[in-house]
Design a protein around this motif. Structure first.
Motif, PDB file in Angstrom:
ATOM      1  N   ILE A   4       0.805  -1.112  -0.067  1.00 20.01           N
ATOM      2  CA  ILE A   4      -0.207  -0.094   0.020  1.00 20.01           C
ATOM      3  C   ILE A   4       0.839   1.397   0.001  1.00 20.01           C
ATOM      4  O   ILE A   4       0.693   2.153  -0.651  1.00 20.01           O
ATOM      5  CB  ILE A   4      -0.954   0.128   1.232  1.00 20.01           C
ATOM      6  CG1 ILE A   4      -1.964   1.411   1.001  1.00 20.01           C
ATOM      7  CG2 ILE A   4      -0.159  -0.235   2.585  1.00 20.01           C
ATOM      8  CD1 ILE A   4      -2.931   1.251  -0.016  1.00 20.01           C
ATOM      9  N   VAL A   5       1.869   1.415   0.788  1.00 18.41           N
ATOM     10  CA  VAL A   5       2.572   2.494   0.921  1.00 18.41           C
ATOM     11  C   VAL A   5       3.411   2.853  -0.508  1.00 18.41           C
ATOM     12  O   VAL A   5       3.433   3.811  -1.032  1.00 18.41           O
ATOM     13  CB  VAL A   5       3.629   2.424   2.037  1.00 18.41           C
ATOM     14  CG1 VAL A   5       4.726   3.621   1.902  1.00 18.41           C
ATOM     15  CG2 VAL A   5       3.106   2.271   3.437  1.00 18.41           C
ATOM     16  N   GLY A   6       4.243   1.690  -1.016  1.00 19.42           N
ATOM     17  CA  GLY A   6       4.487   1.918  -2.202  1.00 19.42           C
ATOM     18  C   GLY A   6       3.581   2.394  -3.506  1.00 19.42           C
ATOM     19  O   GLY A   6       3.783   2.985  -4.485  1.00 19.42           O
ATOM     20  N   SER A   7       2.228   1.550  -3.453  1.00 25.13           N
ATOM     21  CA  SER A   7       1.656   1.916  -4.279  1.00 25.13           C
ATOM     22  C   SER A   7       1.133   3.518  -4.286  1.00 25.13           C
ATOM     23  O   SER A   7       0.867   4.402  -5.292  1.00 25.13           O
ATOM     24  CB  SER A   7       0.200   1.222  -4.213  1.00 25.13           C
ATOM     25  OG  SER A   7       0.294  -0.301  -4.507  1.00 25.13           O
ATOM     26  N   ILE A   8       0.739   3.935  -3.065  1.00 24.31           N
ATOM     27  CA  ILE A   8       0.422   5.607  -2.964  1.00 24.31           C
ATOM     28  C   ILE A   8       1.510   6.304  -3.234  1.00 24.31           C
ATOM     29  O   ILE A   8       1.449   7.328  -4.088  1.00 24.31           O
ATOM     30  CB  ILE A   8       0.064   5.651  -1.733  1.00 24.31           C
ATOM     31  CG1 ILE A   8      -1.199   4.936  -1.258  1.00 24.31           C
ATOM     32  CG2 ILE A   8       0.030   7.280  -1.240  1.00 24.31           C
ATOM     33  CD1 ILE A   8      -1.537   5.148   0.298  1.00 24.31           C
ATOM     34  N   MET A   9       2.874   5.942  -3.042  1.00 25.45           N
ATOM     35  CA  MET A   9       3.841   6.922  -3.615  1.00 25.45           C
ATOM     36  C   MET A   9       4.059   6.860  -5.130  1.00 25.45           C
ATOM     37  O   MET A   9       4.518   7.951  -5.824  1.00 25.45           O
ATOM     38  CB  MET A   9       5.307   6.380  -2.942  1.00 25.45           C
ATOM     39  CG  MET A   9       5.331   6.695  -1.340  1.00 25.45           C
ATOM     40  SD  MET A   9       5.134   8.300  -0.734  1.00 25.45           S
ATOM     41  CE  MET A   9       3.202   8.451  -0.283  1.00 25.45           C
ATOM     42  N   LEU A  10       3.804   5.724  -5.704  1.00 26.98           N
ATOM     43  CA  LEU A  10       3.998   5.471  -7.025  1.00 26.98           C
ATOM     44  C   LEU A  10       2.840   6.375  -7.793  1.00 26.98           C
ATOM     45  O   LEU A  10       2.935   7.155  -8.797  1.00 26.98           O
ATOM     46  CB  LEU A  10       3.583   4.158  -7.745  1.00 26.98           C
ATOM     47  CG  LEU A  10       4.808   3.122  -7.423  1.00 26.98           C
ATOM     48  CD1 LEU A  10       4.480   2.002  -7.748  1.00 26.98           C
ATOM     49  CD2 LEU A  10       6.095   3.622  -8.333  1.00 26.98           C
ATOM     50  N   TRP A  11       1.543   6.317  -7.059  1.00 23.29           N
ATOM     51  CA  TRP A  11       0.520   7.077  -7.585  1.00 23.29           C
ATOM     52  C   TRP A  11       0.683   8.804  -7.544  1.00 23.29           C
ATOM     53  O   TRP A  11       0.760   9.440  -8.555  1.00 23.29           O
ATOM     54  CB  TRP A  11      -0.885   6.975  -6.984  1.00 23.29           C
ATOM     55  CG  TRP A  11      -1.127   5.429  -7.147  1.00 23.29           C
ATOM     56  CD1 TRP A  11      -0.758   4.583  -7.637  1.00 23.29           C
ATOM     57  CD2 TRP A  11      -2.184   4.811  -6.126  1.00 23.29           C
ATOM     58  NE1 TRP A  11      -1.524   3.305  -7.412  1.00 23.29           N
ATOM     59  CE2 TRP A  11      -2.406   3.760  -6.451  1.00 23.29           C
ATOM     60  CE3 TRP A  11      -2.826   5.374  -4.952  1.00 23.29           C
ATOM     61  CZ2 TRP A  11      -3.167   2.585  -5.774  1.00 23.29           C
ATOM     62  CZ3 TRP A  11      -3.613   4.534  -4.435  1.00 23.29           C
ATOM     63  CH2 TRP A  11      -3.587   3.036  -4.724  1.00 23.29           C
ATOM     64  N   LEU A  12       1.329   9.079  -6.278  1.00 20.37           N
ATOM     65  CA  LEU A  12       1.522  10.482  -6.189  1.00 20.37           C
ATOM     66  C   LEU A  12       2.596  11.074  -7.157  1.00 20.37           C
ATOM     67  O   LEU A  12       2.547  11.944  -7.619  1.00 20.37           O
ATOM     68  CB  LEU A  12       2.047  10.704  -4.641  1.00 20.37           C
ATOM     69  CG  LEU A  12       2.277  12.127  -4.482  1.00 20.37           C
ATOM     70  CD1 LEU A  12       1.178  13.008  -4.476  1.00 20.37           C
ATOM     71  CD2 LEU A  12       2.815  12.288  -2.656  1.00 20.37           C
ATOM     72  N   ALA A  13       3.743  10.210  -7.239  1.00 25.70           N
ATOM     73  CA  ALA A  13       4.865  10.664  -8.197  1.00 25.70           C
ATOM     74  C   ALA A  13       4.462  10.686  -9.525  1.00 25.70           C
ATOM     75  O   ALA A  13       4.599  11.776 -10.378  1.00 25.70           O
ATOM     76  CB  ALA A  13       5.975   9.501  -8.069  1.00 25.70           C
ATOM     77  N   TYR A  14       3.557   9.959 -10.166  1.00 30.20           N
ATOM     78  CA  TYR A  14       3.141   9.831 -11.290  1.00 30.20           C
ATOM     79  C   TYR A  14       2.140  10.808 -11.617  1.00 30.20           C
ATOM     80  O   TYR A  14       1.911  11.552 -12.777  1.00 30.20           O
ATOM     81  CB  TYR A  14       2.451   8.473 -11.690  1.00 30.20           C
ATOM     82  CG  TYR A  14       2.283   8.217 -13.406  1.00 30.20           C
ATOM     83  CD1 TYR A  14       3.546   7.990 -14.020  1.00 30.20           C
ATOM     84  CD2 TYR A  14       0.970   8.606 -14.017  1.00 30.20           C
ATOM     85  CE1 TYR A  14       3.186   7.941 -15.428  1.00 30.20           C
ATOM     86  CE2 TYR A  14       0.949   8.374 -15.194  1.00 30.20           C
ATOM     87  CZ  TYR A  14       1.975   7.896 -16.075  1.00 30.20           C
ATOM     88  OH  TYR A  14       2.272   7.849 -17.514  1.00 30.20           O
TER      89      TYR A  14
END
Length: 453
Positions: free
Chosen positions: A257-267
């Motif tokens: 979940i944390v990695g997913s959210i950070m990928l979403w935010l960066a993109y």
């Protein structure tokens, strides 16, 4: 290979040279991504013509500029994850058909509402196509070259957008703005024929879904003939699987979940920069005193910079990919800020736009490869699709952001200063992902088997 041997499909792909069959898959996926870039950016290049022909104010363009982005988000979030259930190939073919027909139909729009609706439908097809192209290609790549090949493929997006700018600069004066959309619609329909004939299903997906061993063997035999002796296949995963979970449940699990959210935010923040620039730069440069043709040509330098993603892919395969892309976003923030302070000098402006494009598109084009590596096969299609889908809202935000800033009478310099902040946020997000999910030095494997026994 010995007769009756059990084959690890990823080891098989790693140990054999990249075949003509894999290059064919690459070529088809590259063209899909290129057409995505062309169709997505086309509306920004025809915007000045819409203002003139339909006698509308630029402030009312925000909905039509963003319609395809809403469709892109919808297509990725809703249709994209179906690839983890129905397969990469089927969804990809259907998606290309949808965006080809819709883009062609949008050329015959008689008013802003009709064009907005057709751009939304076009976006739905594009939104479903992009993540499936990335996922399918990644599952035919050897581990040591995955980021390089996906980044090379994803260069098609900014190149398609840049090509759209140069083509629009020639087509519109000769044939009108509708010709740009006609070209953008007919080309994917021609590609559809090739996909129906030659596009395979992902071999990793086949093993993960326990497909008949004959199908797996036939697919691998097109890479190297010695696969024909295998009677069973296993699949090892670098990313750890989550027991009993696939698709969106895996992406949102506590392990990811944390990695997913950070990928979403960066993109998301990366697309704030991209669409704020690609949709509004021709208009902003025209209002800053440049001719419409010069404004369009200089704006087209921004997406052309995406070719830098190839070098970034090589670095990602050798070093920590989170830190490599984070550095690109940090430099993007600096270069976008510089665009706002170079408008008085054409030569310096062209250089600033191109450098910003190289850095920004390098970072953004590298994100799908990062997401494809982060998730296991059972959730890769959904993971890539949701990053691309949720990120598209960044494109929507970027379009409306510039519209709002112009209404507030921000200067050219002020607009690009605000847009540059998004690059800083993307950089921080990827550093957080690295801290929470350090890239494993040793593969953590999970075996799945398909056998005739």
């Amino acid at each position: 290979m010995n007769k009756n041997e059990t084959v690890n499909v990823q080891t098989f792909i790693n140990e054999h040279p990249f075949s003509r069959f894999q290059w064919l898959i690459f070529a088809m996926c590259f063209v899909i991504v290129l057409l995505d870039g062309f169709d997505t950016a086309a509306i920004g290049f025809i915007a000045p013509s819409l203002i003139t022909e339909w006698k509308i104010d630029r402030s009312v363009l925000a909905p039509v500029l963003s319609a395809a982005l809403f469709g892109l988000a919808f297509g990725a979030l809703v249709v994209g994850p179906l690839s983890d259930r129905l397969g990469r190939r089927n969804i990809l073919i259907a998606s290309v058909g949808v965006f080809g027909v819709a883009c062609f139909a949008s050329a015959f729009s008689g008013d802003l509402l009709h064009l907005t609706v057709m751009r939304f439908v076009t976006g739905v097809g594009l939104g479903a196509a992009m993540p499936n192209a990335v996922t399918l290609m990644s599952e035919f790549c050897p581990d040591r070259r995955r980021a390089t090949l996906i980044n090379l493929m994803f260069c098609g997006f900014p190149l398609g957008a840049a090509f759209g700018g140069f083509l629009a600069a020639w087509l519109i004066p000769h044939f009108g703005w509708r010709s740009v959309l006609i070209f953008g619609g007919t080309t994917p329909l021609l590609l559809l024929v090739a996909l129906l004939i030659a596009l395979p299903e992902s071999v990793r997906y086949q093993v993960a879904k326990a497909a008949p061993v004959e199908k797996v063997r036939a697919t691998l035999a097109r890479i190297a003939s010695d696969a024909s002796n295998a009677v069973s296949f296993v699949l090892t995963e670098r990313a750890p699987a989550v027991a009993g979970k696939s698709g969106i449940k895996l992406v949102l699990s506590s392990s990811y979940i944390v990695g997913s959210i950070m990928l979403w935010l960066a993109y998301f923040m990366g697309l704030v920069i991209f669409y704020a620039s690609i949709n509004w730069m021709p208009i902003l440069l025209k209002e800053a005193g440049l001719s419409p043709q010069h404004a369009t040509l200089i704006s087209a330098l921004f997406p052309l910079g995406g070719v830098g993603a190839v070098l970034c892919g090589v670095l990602m395969d050798r070093f920590n990919p989170n830190r490599i892309i984070a550095a690109c976003y940090a430099l993007t923030a600096i270069s976008v800020y510089c665009i706002g302070h170079a408008v008085g000098n054409i030569g310096l402006l062209m250089l600033a736009v191109f450098v910003a494009g190289v850095l920004m598109n390098t970072a953004q084009s590298s994100m799908p490869a990062l997401a494809a590596e982060f998730y296991p096969t059972q959730g890769r299609g959904t993971g890539v699709a949701w990053m691309l889908g949720l990120g598209r809202f960044g494109g929507i935000a970027g379009s409306f952001l510039v519209a709002k800033l112009t209404q507030q009478h921000f200067t050219f310099e002020g607009i690009f200063t605000v847009v540059a902040i998004a690059g800083v946020i993307s950089c921080v997000a990827l550093l957080i992902k690295q801290a929470v999910h350090p890239r494993p030095l040793v593969s953590r494997n999970r075996d799945m088997e398909v056998s005739t026994h």
